[in-house]
Write a protein that holds these residues in place. Sequence first.
Motif, PDB file in Angstrom:
ATOM      1  N   ALA A  98       0.815  -1.223   0.000  1.00 46.54           N
ATOM      2  CA  ALA A  98       0.000   0.000   0.000  1.00 46.54           C
ATOM      3  C   ALA A  98       0.848   1.272   0.000  1.00 46.54           C
ATOM      4  CB  ALA A  98      -0.936  -0.011   1.199  1.00 46.54           C
ATOM      5  N   GLU A 111      -2.355   4.243  -4.942  1.00 49.56           N
ATOM      6  CA  GLU A 111      -3.357   4.913  -4.118  1.00 49.56           C
ATOM      7  C   GLU A 111      -4.764   4.653  -4.680  1.00 49.56           C
ATOM      8  OE1 GLU A 111      -1.942   8.884  -3.124  1.00 49.56           O
ATOM      9  OE2 GLU A 111      -4.055   9.448  -2.873  1.00 49.56           O
ATOM     10  N   GLN A 114      -5.807   1.130  -3.798  1.00 49.61           N
ATOM     11  CA  GLN A 114      -6.197   0.985  -2.397  1.00 49.61           C
ATOM     12  C   GLN A 114      -7.605   1.549  -2.174  1.00 49.61           C
ATOM     13  OE1 GLN A 114      -4.499  -0.799  -0.123  1.00 49.61           O
ATOM     14  NE2 GLN A 114      -3.065  -1.260  -1.768  1.00 49.61           N
ATOM     15  N   LEU A 117     -10.014  -1.088  -3.299  1.00 49.87           N
ATOM     16  CA  LEU A 117     -10.005  -2.208  -2.342  1.00 49.87           C
ATOM     17  C   LEU A 117     -10.836  -1.850  -1.106  1.00 49.87           C
ATOM     18  CD1 LEU A 117      -6.289  -3.445  -2.517  1.00 49.87           C
ATOM     19  CD2 LEU A 117      -8.322  -4.737  -3.198  1.00 49.87           C
ATOM     20  N   ASP A 118     -10.718  -0.600  -0.666  1.00 55.44           N
ATOM     21  CA  ASP A 118     -11.510  -0.169   0.497  1.00 55.44           C
ATOM     22  C   ASP A 118     -13.005  -0.198   0.172  1.00 55.44           C
ATOM     23  OD1 ASP A 118      -9.204   0.151   1.913  1.00 55.44           O
ATOM     24  OD2 ASP A 118      -9.079   2.320   1.638  1.00 55.44           O
ATOM     25  N   ARG A 285      -7.326 -10.283   0.314  1.00 58.28           N
ATOM     26  CA  ARG A 285      -6.045  -9.588   0.521  1.00 58.28           C
ATOM     27  C   ARG A 285      -4.898 -10.599   0.660  1.00 58.28           C
ATOM     28  NH1 ARG A 285      -6.685  -3.980   1.344  1.00 58.28           N
ATOM     29  NH2 ARG A 285      -8.777  -3.352   1.981  1.00 58.28           N
TER      30      ARG A 285
END
Length: 541
Positions: A98, A111, A114, A117-118, A285
């Motif tokens: 990350a 970025e 990520q 993914l969030d 993950r």
Amino acid sequence: MIDQSPPWKALVEHVAELKHMRELFDRDPGRFDRFSAEGAGLFLDYSKNRITDKTMNLLFDLAGEADVAGRVEAMFSGSRINTTENRAVLHVALRADADQFILVDGINVVEQVQGVLDQMDVFTGKVRSGEWKGYTGARITDVVNIGIGGSDLGPRMVTAALDHYRQQDLDFHFVSNIDGTHISQVLGKVRPESTLFIIASKTFTTQETLTNAHTARDWFLRSGAAQADVARHFVALSTNEAAVREFGIDPANMFAFWDWVGGRYSLWSCIGLSIALAVGMENFRELLAGAREMDKHFRTTPFEHNIPVLLALLGVWYRNFHGLESHAVLPYDQYLALLPAYLQQADMESNGKGVNRDGIPVTHATGPILWGEPGTNGQHAFYQLLHQGTTVVPCDFLVAVNPLHAVGEHHTILLANFLAQTEALMRGRTLAEAEAELADLEPQAREALAPHKAFPGNRPSNSLLYERLTPRTLGSLIAMYEHKIFVQGVIWGINSFDQMGVELGKQLAGVILPELRGGAAGVHDASTLGLIRHCIDRRKS
Ligand code: F6P
């Protein structure tokens, strides 16, 4: 071209120097130790190949000649190595740490990754906990992924491979084929009020996917749901927000990815949403972490111990210097039943190319025909040809040392078969050995039967072992094959990241469709015209 290089020419000459593998093993007890490698949770024994130290050194020279190391760095650093489409190739960024920075057009794509993914984390958490409700208030029990090619094969293969880790009250279905049977079969099993449809398409223009998606939405609306309810039952995974909007999916229900993710390398992106729904974000993950471990192994390990590089070079050795056209992937792991089908796209769509990066026809062979089936089923089907046929097929044998079940002696028997097959392929059985086994027979009968029982041997295989099939191991295994394919593409000097060869058929289908609908006949060869006529004449309206 690479086939004019000194290492290539030396390899051509070297083929004739090689002895039968049986002899190589008899002479050299250190072969297993020297020709094995370990990394990122995988163990590779490649000693049962037609190789000596000299072969490997020449193959490493060939990798140097093709600047494999330089191309690896170019990929990892985001250079636009997909030259025909002017794109970076950054599936490795989808699983990067990350805190890493990988810039494309000045933007740190890690970025962006990520962020998605969030978003997946929040959404999958809601669906899996039952907080996300269907339009009647029922919880989601079934997920239908509608996509094709890379938007289907990866998620479908991984969801099956990780079934052991699946949340048991959620069922997964995959619809890819334009053949209406596929969607009809799936819609026949699910209920509109408790089904979530994932429309997965990088371009959001693929005919099969959009046709199936429209059919699913019509079916959903016919159940009594209102247009506004679509938002609770349809989400999109795409790079094309405008097309998603046009289809009628609210961009709030869209998960994004980017043009630097090739379709067949996209399971690590939001295209893996069905995987994350099945096994949870923590396991997803872990899958990414396994791939990341393999990325590090691939990027930093000297070629002598670098698993994807070794596999790639061995593949080149057989394809280009032995003229072998196919390669079998044989998982002795029922969970990996779909791995060969997945790898067919990964490998054949990537390296099934006939011109080099400059558009000049290559003067050497490129990608092999890839196929396979889980063992031991294959043993009772096509292994006869592997052992005694006139075609030699290099094979990858894969197995978990420990199973995910505790059913009796099954796994020990499975391992015995796995080990026996590669030994048999390598050793074979000489005529003298076959005759000795038939010592009880009359000499005439013995002589008649022995040739049928002799095996040539000298048939190459790689053995890939892992401790048990976890999300992390699977991630590493898939990334290993991605990098193997990459290295081979570099050596062959081709662009592994476009797929122009699928276009012509798509275009012609677009021409023929209106003709089948009753439009004027177009210009075709006599065969195609005759077949169009046949379909029109015999079609029941
Ligand atoms: O037709 C080949 C292809 O372009 C593949 O490369 C891709 O994985 C598949 O179609 C699906 O494309 P999309 O995700 O854009 O629907």
